[in-house]
Design a protein around this motif. Structure first.
Motif, mmCIF file in Angstrom:
data_model
loop_
_atom_site.group_PDB
_atom_site.id
_atom_site.type_symbol
_atom_site.label_atom_id
_atom_site.label_comp_id
_atom_site.label_asym_id
_atom_site.label_seq_id
_atom_site.Cartn_x
_atom_site.Cartn_y
_atom_site.Cartn_z
ATOM 1 N N GLY A 1 5.461 -5.771 -4.810
ATOM 2 C CA GLY A 1 5.253 -7.297 -5.109
ATOM 3 C C GLY A 1 4.119 -7.178 -6.088
ATOM 4 N N LEU A 2 3.050 -6.472 -5.819
ATOM 5 C CA LEU A 2 2.191 -6.395 -6.908
ATOM 6 C C LEU A 2 2.437 -6.104 -8.307
ATOM 7 C CD1 LEU A 2 -0.837 -5.044 -4.719
ATOM 8 C CD2 LEU A 2 -0.989 -7.313 -5.612
ATOM 9 N N PRO B 1 -1.326 -1.989 -8.651
ATOM 10 C CA PRO B 1 -0.927 -1.717 -7.401
ATOM 11 C C PRO B 1 -1.769 -0.332 -6.880
ATOM 12 C CG PRO B 1 0.807 -1.400 -8.745
ATOM 13 C CD PRO B 1 -0.157 -2.052 -9.489
ATOM 14 N N VAL C 1 -5.202 -1.040 -6.068
ATOM 15 C CA VAL C 1 -5.280 -1.842 -4.784
ATOM 16 C C VAL C 1 -5.067 -1.229 -3.502
ATOM 17 C CG1 VAL C 1 -4.320 -3.713 -3.778
ATOM 18 C CG2 VAL C 1 -4.973 -4.216 -5.973
ATOM 19 N N LEU C 2 -4.056 -0.270 -3.734
ATOM 20 C CA LEU C 2 -3.751 0.573 -2.525
ATOM 21 C C LEU C 2 -4.734 1.627 -2.180
ATOM 22 C CD1 LEU C 2 -0.966 1.832 -0.464
ATOM 23 C CD2 LEU C 2 -0.707 3.280 -2.495
ATOM 24 N N GLY D 1 -6.916 -6.198 4.894
ATOM 25 C CA GLY D 1 -6.160 -7.223 4.379
ATOM 26 C C GLY D 1 -5.205 -6.596 2.964
ATOM 27 N N ALA D 2 -6.132 -5.912 2.251
ATOM 28 C CA ALA D 2 -5.481 -5.243 0.907
ATOM 29 C C ALA D 2 -4.495 -4.324 1.248
ATOM 30 C CB ALA D 2 -6.562 -4.683 0.375
ATOM 31 N N ARG D 3 -4.419 -3.577 2.408
ATOM 32 C CA ARG D 3 -3.618 -2.693 2.842
ATOM 33 C C ARG D 3 -2.115 -3.235 3.348
ATOM 34 N NH1 ARG D 3 -7.268 1.037 6.942
ATOM 35 N NH2 ARG D 3 -8.178 2.298 5.225
ATOM 36 N N ALA D 4 -2.160 -4.783 3.667
ATOM 37 C CA ALA D 4 -1.030 -5.212 3.725
ATOM 38 C C ALA D 4 -0.233 -5.727 2.668
ATOM 39 C CB ALA D 4 -1.407 -6.661 4.839
ATOM 40 N N LEU D 5 -1.129 -5.546 1.402
ATOM 41 C CA LEU D 5 -0.166 -6.217 0.372
ATOM 42 C C LEU D 5 0.935 -5.270 -0.012
ATOM 43 C CD1 LEU D 5 -3.591 -7.275 -1.770
ATOM 44 C CD2 LEU D 5 -1.810 -8.667 -0.813
ATOM 45 N N PRO D 6 2.035 -5.816 -0.556
ATOM 46 C CA PRO D 6 3.133 -5.206 -0.800
ATOM 47 C C PRO D 6 3.002 -4.368 -2.232
ATOM 48 C CG PRO D 6 3.606 -7.430 -0.944
ATOM 49 C CD PRO D 6 2.309 -7.314 -0.539
ATOM 50 N N THR D 7 3.221 -3.070 -2.365
ATOM 51 C CA THR D 7 2.973 -2.558 -3.722
ATOM 52 C C THR D 7 3.985 -3.050 -4.794
ATOM 53 O OG1 THR D 7 1.997 -0.624 -2.428
ATOM 54 C CG2 THR D 7 2.685 -0.428 -4.706
#
Length: 230
Positions: A82-83, A101, A104-105, A74-80
């Motif tokens: 955007g963070l 970011p 998180v990446l 799920g964390a991999r799907a977060l937009p860098t």
């Protein structure tokens, strides 16, 4: 083709090797952001992956495994980007917007690979170590972690490459680093500068790859290397 030659000529300009906008200074800035983000990632993800991977028995272990893999994916799907924008909005710090970011990446590959590597250690090795009187901590540090080392290093290498490749976004929030060449070059329509910055980021990623390849050859026993490659 002209853009490539322009970028090559850009590297040989004396102005690119001195001053606050020179390549050495921008490279040090980039390494500072990347190194700090990588250190935070290791401190957060590596011990957690080791401890969770060590828990093998019972429903709790199964639930933890599901949470680790599912949460990491799920964390991999977060937009860098955007963070990055969110961090800029919520904090007045200079470094937090870029570190958030990047961390998180980078956490997912380290966490998942460490967890999976320890989980995949043969139960017989663990049972033998426990039969010799080793405590749970000794089994983890002296048996499971060394056997899982190839997969752990793979996760660390993936995280490091992702960090140095993505740290260029620091330029979006007014920080330095190699991304400064990419952003400033686009704004001024100096495409040789943009291409030069991109080449530097790529070369840095290759250098990280090489460093981890050397580390794997020196830190991992030949038998484990052959087992991991097969």
């Amino acid at each position: 083709m002209n853009a490539i030659w322009d970028a090559i000529r850009w590297f040989f300009q004396s102005a690119q090797w001195s001053g606050p906008d020179g390549i050495p200074h921008r490279l040090l800035e980039h390494l500072e952001y990347s190194g700090l983000a990588f250190a935070i990632t290791v401190v957060l993800a590596l011990p957690l992956g080791l401890v969770l991977g060590h828990q093998r028995r019972g429903r709790l272990a199964s639930a933890l495994g599901f949470l680790v893999v599912g949460g990491a994916n799920g964390a991999r799907a977060l937009p860098t980007l955007g963070l990055l924008t969110l961090a800029v909005t919520l904090t007045s710090s200079d470094l937090v917007p870029i570190l958030l970011p990047l961390v998180v990446l980078a956490v997912p590959p380290v966490l998942v690979n460490t967890y999976t590597g320890v989980q995949q250690v043969e139960p017989g090795l663990r049972d033998a170590a426990e039969g010799m009187g080793m405590t749970g901590r000794q089994v983890l540090l002296k048996v499971e972690a060394p056997v899982a080392l190839p997969l752990i290093l793979l996760g660390l290498r993936t995280a490091a490459i992702q960090i140095v490749s993505t740290a260029a976004i620091a330029a979006f929030v007014g920080l330095g680093g190699l991304g400064r060449y990419i952003i400033d070059g686009l704004k001024r329509q100096e495409y040789a500068t943009t291409a030069g910055g991109a080449i530097l980021v790529i070369l840095l990623a290759f250098a990280v790859q090489l460093c981890f390849s050397v580390l794997a050859r020196t830190a991992v026993s030949p038998g484990l290397r052959r087992s991991a490659s097969s």
